[in-house]
Every structure is written in structure tokens, then in C-alpha cells.
Design a protein around this motif. Structure first.
Motif, PDB file in Angstrom:
ATOM      1  N   LYS A 365       0.848  -1.184   0.000  1.00 51.97           N
ATOM      2  CA  LYS A 365       0.000   0.000   0.000  1.00 51.97           C
ATOM      3  C   LYS A 365       0.890   1.242   0.000  1.00 51.97           C
ATOM      4  N   SER A 366       0.271   2.392  -0.109  1.00 56.66           N
ATOM      5  CA  SER A 366       1.035   3.637  -0.154  1.00 56.66           C
ATOM      6  C   SER A 366       1.718   3.884   1.192  1.00 56.66           C
ATOM      7  N   VAL A 367       2.921   4.455   1.114  1.00 57.11           N
ATOM      8  CA  VAL A 367       3.704   4.800   2.312  1.00 57.11           C
ATOM      9  C   VAL A 367       4.019   6.284   2.216  1.00 57.11           C
ATOM     10  N   HIS A 368       3.399   7.086   3.099  1.00 61.26           N
ATOM     11  CA  HIS A 368       3.531   8.535   3.009  1.00 61.26           C
ATOM     12  C   HIS A 368       4.547   9.064   4.022  1.00 61.26           C
ATOM     13  N   ALA A 369       5.312  10.042   3.580  1.00 58.75           N
ATOM     14  CA  ALA A 369       6.278  10.735   4.442  1.00 58.75           C
ATOM     15  C   ALA A 369       6.329  12.194   4.025  1.00 58.75           C
ATOM     16  N   GLN A 370       6.559  13.064   4.989  1.00 58.59           N
ATOM     17  CA  GLN A 370       6.665  14.499   4.715  1.00 58.59           C
ATOM     18  C   GLN A 370       8.145  14.840   4.555  1.00 58.59           C
ATOM     19  N   VAL A 371       8.576  15.043   3.311  1.00 56.85           N
ATOM     20  CA  VAL A 371      10.004  15.174   3.017  1.00 56.85           C
ATOM     21  C   VAL A 371      10.213  16.223   1.930  1.00 56.85           C
ATOM     22  N   ASN A 372      11.480  16.564   1.739  1.00 56.94           N
ATOM     23  CA  ASN A 372      11.880  17.336   0.567  1.00 56.94           C
ATOM     24  C   ASN A 372      12.129  16.336  -0.556  1.00 56.94           C
ATOM     25  N   ALA A 373      11.248  16.295  -1.515  1.00 56.65           N
ATOM     26  CA  ALA A 373      11.270  15.241  -2.527  1.00 56.65           C
ATOM     27  C   ALA A 373      12.585  15.214  -3.297  1.00 56.65           C
ATOM     28  N   GLU A 403       6.340  -0.948   4.457  1.00 61.61           N
ATOM     29  CA  GLU A 403       5.322  -0.105   5.088  1.00 61.61           C
ATOM     30  C   GLU A 403       5.849   0.660   6.299  1.00 61.61           C
ATOM     31  N   ALA A 404       7.057   0.366   6.771  1.00 62.68           N
ATOM     32  CA  ALA A 404       7.635   1.073   7.919  1.00 62.68           C
ATOM     33  C   ALA A 404       8.376   2.339   7.509  1.00 62.68           C
ATOM     34  N   GLY A 405       8.342   2.682   6.212  1.00 62.44           N
ATOM     35  CA  GLY A 405       9.044   3.867   5.734  1.00 62.44           C
ATOM     36  C   GLY A 405      10.481   3.590   5.346  1.00 62.44           C
ATOM     37  N   LEU A 470      17.562   2.945   3.969  1.00 61.61           N
ATOM     38  CA  LEU A 470      17.214   4.324   4.306  1.00 61.61           C
ATOM     39  C   LEU A 470      15.824   4.306   4.912  1.00 61.61           C
ATOM     40  N   GLU A 471      15.718   4.747   6.176  1.00 53.17           N
ATOM     41  CA  GLU A 471      14.430   4.725   6.862  1.00 53.17           C
ATOM     42  C   GLU A 471      14.029   6.140   7.234  1.00 53.17           C
ATOM     43  N   LEU A 472      12.771   6.513   6.880  1.00 52.44           N
ATOM     44  CA  LEU A 472      12.239   7.857   7.109  1.00 52.44           C
ATOM     45  C   LEU A 472      11.008   7.767   8.015  1.00 52.44           C
ATOM     46  N   PRO A 473      10.756   8.767   8.835  1.00 56.14           N
ATOM     47  CA  PRO A 473       9.559   8.744   9.690  1.00 56.14           C
ATOM     48  C   PRO A 473       8.297   8.889   8.844  1.00 56.14           C
ATOM     49  N   LEU A 474       7.301   8.099   9.176  1.00 54.55           N
ATOM     50  CA  LEU A 474       6.047   8.124   8.437  1.00 54.55           C
ATOM     51  C   LEU A 474       5.269   9.398   8.746  1.00 54.55           C
ATOM     52  N   TYR A 475       4.498   9.810   7.791  1.00 54.99           N
ATOM     53  CA  TYR A 475       3.672  11.019   7.961  1.00 54.99           C
ATOM     54  C   TYR A 475       2.429  10.655   8.769  1.00 54.99           C
ATOM     55  N   LYS A 476       2.199  11.451   9.836  1.00 59.93           N
ATOM     56  CA  LYS A 476       1.018  11.229  10.679  1.00 59.93           C
ATOM     57  C   LYS A 476       0.181  12.510  10.622  1.00 59.93           C
ATOM     58  N   PRO A 477      -0.914  12.497   9.910  1.00 61.45           N
ATOM     59  CA  PRO A 477      -1.739  13.718   9.820  1.00 61.45           C
ATOM     60  C   PRO A 477      -2.307  14.094  11.176  1.00 61.45           C
ATOM     61  N   ALA A 478      -2.460  15.376  11.381  1.00 60.04           N
ATOM     62  CA  ALA A 478      -2.991  15.877  12.660  1.00 60.04           C
ATOM     63  C   ALA A 478      -4.424  15.424  12.806  1.00 60.04           C
TER      64      ALA A 478
END
Length: 478
Positions: A365-373, A403-405, A470-478
């Protein structure tokens, strides 16, 4: 050489304050004792004062009769205490008295009371007879026992009365002199018993309150030191506050702030120089590439094009490395699966031309992260390019997104020895000296990961080849 242990300013101040208070207490006790020794004061209350005045006023007339002279001192005392009464009695039973004698005091006393040297007479709470003093004194008329009081009844006080009666009787030798050998040890014990509670209370209070006061006084300095510990290369523009710093430490903090400002200016100048140099290198490199492509096709021309390409890649990495220090926005929410898939598609022709099979394994499934693309693209591209350059053109390169980013790049090359796992992230470090790489790819990837709150690790296991994650923190919407 013995290592010097740093001293705690807080406890240095506490110890010195405690010693100062102890020294002050000892000096006060010494001065108080000296004053008492020199002045030799007598603590006299009303009844005791009456006895002292009567001592100088009692006498006998020409016939040997007991009398009390109206001395000026006695007249003055009677003006202050008009209710004064007394009974003066000699050893023969002859007596002289004055004033309103309360019931019971005027009767002839027993032999035991006549033998008393000094005593205070009092009655129970419901009895209105006043407290009186019985004292045997030496007068001009000889030994006289005096019973006296400044009041005739206990209801004559003005609301509140405090009576103090203290008698000190010291051991004496058979000849009547003071036995100092027996008195001095007891006197020392009495003094210690009187002073020890005061010393204990002051000591405990000092030990409890002084550290708290000193700690509160140094709280601003501790907070400033904590802020100084958070300064690093990414927030070197921070200045330490001086509002809560003690006045004596303010020059040191200001000097530290000036040093930070100078270091920041020097670092910015250094970065601008490298960025400008990298920009300037791109133009002559592009010209060299164009001219090399016009040369006839031969082995020397091919090697020249490879060297120019390596130089161009190094200049681009230097520019990218400097751009990492520039402030960026909060980033955008991207799908790591989609972003990584595009990067793999872009590298597919290069990997196939180098002799590899390139595989992509996306998450379910989609894996979202808030990053500088752009920076994440650069980091993943560095990992794929690193695999292409170091696997000798054999095997399969697999790019995986979970799925863990995490984004993993796996290859089937010679791998990276475990003792080299940290060294390969150092700038310009190359595992193989003759490698065509510049030694900046993994370093840039780690820097990008840290900017995004992530990490890069080289995994270990029984597999063949290298696996870099490379592991990035997942995006958690408010």
C-alpha cells in the motif's frame, strides 16, 4: 600524573557559607562571653531588686534595735513600687516590717524556713497571695533574713507577668571556696547542652536552605549551559541569553556569543566559496564534455569521457553537499512507493547498460512521508548508483519499499566488510582506492536522512552482497 577533578561551584559556595556561619557563631559566642566576663552583670527582677536595696538600708539604732533607713535608693524604689512590703528578721527573732503583709507571711516561720539561704515562695493558681522572695543577706546589722515582694496580691498585675528565677550554686570546698576542679567539667557540659541545640538547628537549616538558595541563584547559569550544549553546526546562529546569568559570568557568555558569531561568519564564507567553486566548475566541465564527444572514437577518447563524467559527478555532489546547509521548508507529503518507482525507472537503462538486472519491490500500500522530494530522490539515487559502481556488472540490484518507511537497495556484489560500515559514510572515503566514485554518495545520503529525522544503516546477515536501508519517519496527519 594525577587527574584534576573539576570542582562544583555550587558546593564550593555551600561549604564556604556554612564555614562562614559557623565562624560567625563562634565569634558571637566568644564576644558575648567576653562581655559577660568584663561587665559581670547581675540579673535582678523586682523582688530581687528589693532585696538588694534592703541590704544596704537595714541597720541597728543606738539601742541595737533593728531598723530600715529611708535611703534615697529605697525612696526611689517605693515611688515605682508603692505596694512594696517586707519582713526583715535577725537570728534572735527580732523583726522589722513594712507595708500590707499578706496573710500567712507575717506569721513566725519554722526553723527550716529560717535556715533557708534563698528561695522563691509561690502559691497555686487559685490563691491570690503574691509570689515573694526569701533571702538571707549580710547587712550592717548582721545576718538578716528578708521576706519581700513588690505586690500585696496577685490581682495587682497589669494583665501579663513573666517571672524569672535562676539560682546558680556551685560545688564548694570545706572552707567555703568554689571547687573549680569539679565545677569546670560540669560547666562545660552545661554550656554544650545550651549551645548544641542552637548549633544543630543552625547547621540543619544551613545544610537544607543554603544548597537550595545557591541552586536557585545558579539556575540561570545552568539553563544557559544547557542551551550551549544544544548548539551544533545546524543551529550555529543561536546566541546564549544573558538575562538570567550572574553578573560575574556575563562577560564569559558574551565572549562565547561573539565567538559563535565569528565562527558562523567564517563557516558561511567557507560554504559560499565551495558553492561558488562547484558552480564555476560545471561550465568548463560541460565544455570539456562537448569537445571530448567530437573526438574520434578510440579507447583514449572513451577513457577521457569517463574521467570527465566522474569530474562532473564530483562537482555536482559538492554542490549538493553545500546545498544541504541551506534552510528548507517543511517539505511535502509524498508517497515513497511512487517516488522510488520513478527513480528506479530512471536508472533502469543505466543499470541494464552496465550489465545488471534491476528489480523493484514496492509495499502493498502507499507509504507517506513528509520530506523534501528532491533531496530524497538524491539520497535514493546515490544508493542505486553506489550499487551499480561497485558490483562489477553482475547480478541483480533490488530496490524495496516497506510499510515502515524503509527504502532498501540490495545488490549481489562483494559486499561491505562489517568493520568498514562506519568508514564508508565518511566524506571522500572509498572502499576500493581505484573506484570511479568520489566517496561522497553515502555521506550525502546519511546527511539527507538526518535532516529528515531518519537514518541510514548497512544491514548484516547471511545473504550475499550489500543491503543498505534508508528509513524515514512516516507522515502522521494531525
Amino acid at each position: 600524573m594525577k587527574k584534576i577533578r573539576p570542582r562544583s561551584l555550587q558546593w564550593v559556595l555551600v561549604r564556604r557559607l556554612i564555614l562562614l556561619q559557623a565562624a560567625t557563631l563562634l565569634i558571637f559566642i566568644g564576644l558575648f562571653t567576653l562581655v559577660l566576663w568584663v561587665a559581670n552583670p547581675r540579673l535582678l527582677i523586682d523582688n530581687e531588686a528589693a532585696v538588694a536595696i534592703l541590704k544596704s538600708a537595714i541597720d541597728r539604732d543606738a539601742n541595737g534595735k533593728l531598723i530600715v533607713h529611708e535611703t534615697q535608693e529605697l525612696k526611689t524604689f517605693l515611688q515605682e513600687f508603692p505596694k512594696l512590703w517586707y519582713i526583715a528578721r535577725d537570728t534572735n527573732g527580732q523583726a522589722v516590717q513594712r507595708g500590707d503583709i499578706p496573710i500567712g507571711y507575717g506569721n513566725d516561720t519554722s526553723d527550716l524556713l529560717k535556715a533557708v539561704d534563698h528561695a522563691t515562695l509561690g502559691f497555686r493558681e487559685g490563691d491570690l497571695r503574691p509570689e515573694a522572695v526569701v533571702s538571707k543577706i549580710d547587712t550592717k546589722a548582721g545576718p538578716i533574713q528578708v521576706i519581700t515582694s513588690t505586690r500585696a496580691s496577685r490581682d495587682e498585675n497589669e494583665g501579663l507577668e513573666v517571672n524569672i528565677d535562676m539560682q546558680v550554686d556551685m560545688a564548694r570546698n570545706p572552707d567555703g571556696t568554689t571547687a573549680w576542679i569539679r565545677v569546670i567539667p560540669v560547666l562545660i557540659i552545661v554550656i554544650i547542652a545550651l549551645l548544641l541545640p542552637i548549633i544543630i538547628v543552625m547547621g540543619v537549616t544551613t545544610l537544607v536552605t543554603t544548597p537550595a538558595v545557591v541552586r536557585r541563584s545558579l539556575a540561570g547559569l545552568v539553563a544557559t549551559a544547557s542551551q550551549a550544549g544544544r548548539i551544533d553546526i545546524n543551529n550555529r546562529a543561536m546566541q546564549l541569553p544573558i538575562e538570567q546569568v550572574p553578573l560575574e559570568i556575563t562577560p564569559l557568555v558574551q565572549a562565547f556569543n561573539h565567538a559563535l558569531a565569528r565562527l558562523g561568519q567564517g563557516y558561511d564564507q567557507h560554504n559560499r566559496f565551495l558553492t561558488d567553486a562547484a558552480h564555476e566548475l560545471r561550465t568548463p566541465i560541460a565544455i570539456l564534455r562537448t569537445r571530448a564527444e567530437l573526438l574520434t572514437e578510440d579507447p583514449q577518447s572513451a577513457r577521457l569521457l569517463q574521467d570527465i563524467e566522474r569530474l562532473s559527478h564530483l562537482a555536482q555532489q559538492l554542490l549538493d553537499r553545500q546545498l544541504l546547509d541551506q534552510p528548507v521548508g517543511p517539505g511535502e507529503v509524498v508517497d515513497l512507493v511512487e517516488l522510488t518507482g520513478q527513480i528506479v525507472a530512471d536508472f533502469a537503462p543505466l543499470a541494464i547498460a552496465a550489465g545488471y538486472d534491476l528489480s523493484f519491490e514496492p509495499a502493498s500500500k502507499s507509504v507517506h512521508a513528509q520530506v523534501n522530494a528532491l533531496q530524497i530522490e538524491q539520497a535514493v539515487a546515490n544508493l542505486i548508483r553506489n550499487a551499480i559502481e561497485h558490483c562489477d556488472g553482475k547480478g541483480t540490484i533490488t530496490v524495496l519499499v516497506d510499510e515502515a518507511g524503509g527504502i532498501e537497495v540490495r545488490d549481489e556484489g562483494p559486499g561491505i566488510p562489517e568493520e568498514e560500515h562506519e568508514h564508508v559514510f565518511e566524506p571522500f572515503y572509498r572502499l576500493r582506492p581505484r573506484s570511479s566514485g568520489a566517496g561522497l554518495g553515502l555521506n550525502l545520503t546519511r546527511q539527507i536522512a538526518r535532516l529528515h529525522g531518519g537514518r541510514v544503516d548497512i544491514l548484516t546477515g547471511p545473504w550475499r552482497g550489500a543491503r543498505i536501508r534508508l528509513e524515514l519517519p512516516l507522515y502522521k496527519p494531525a
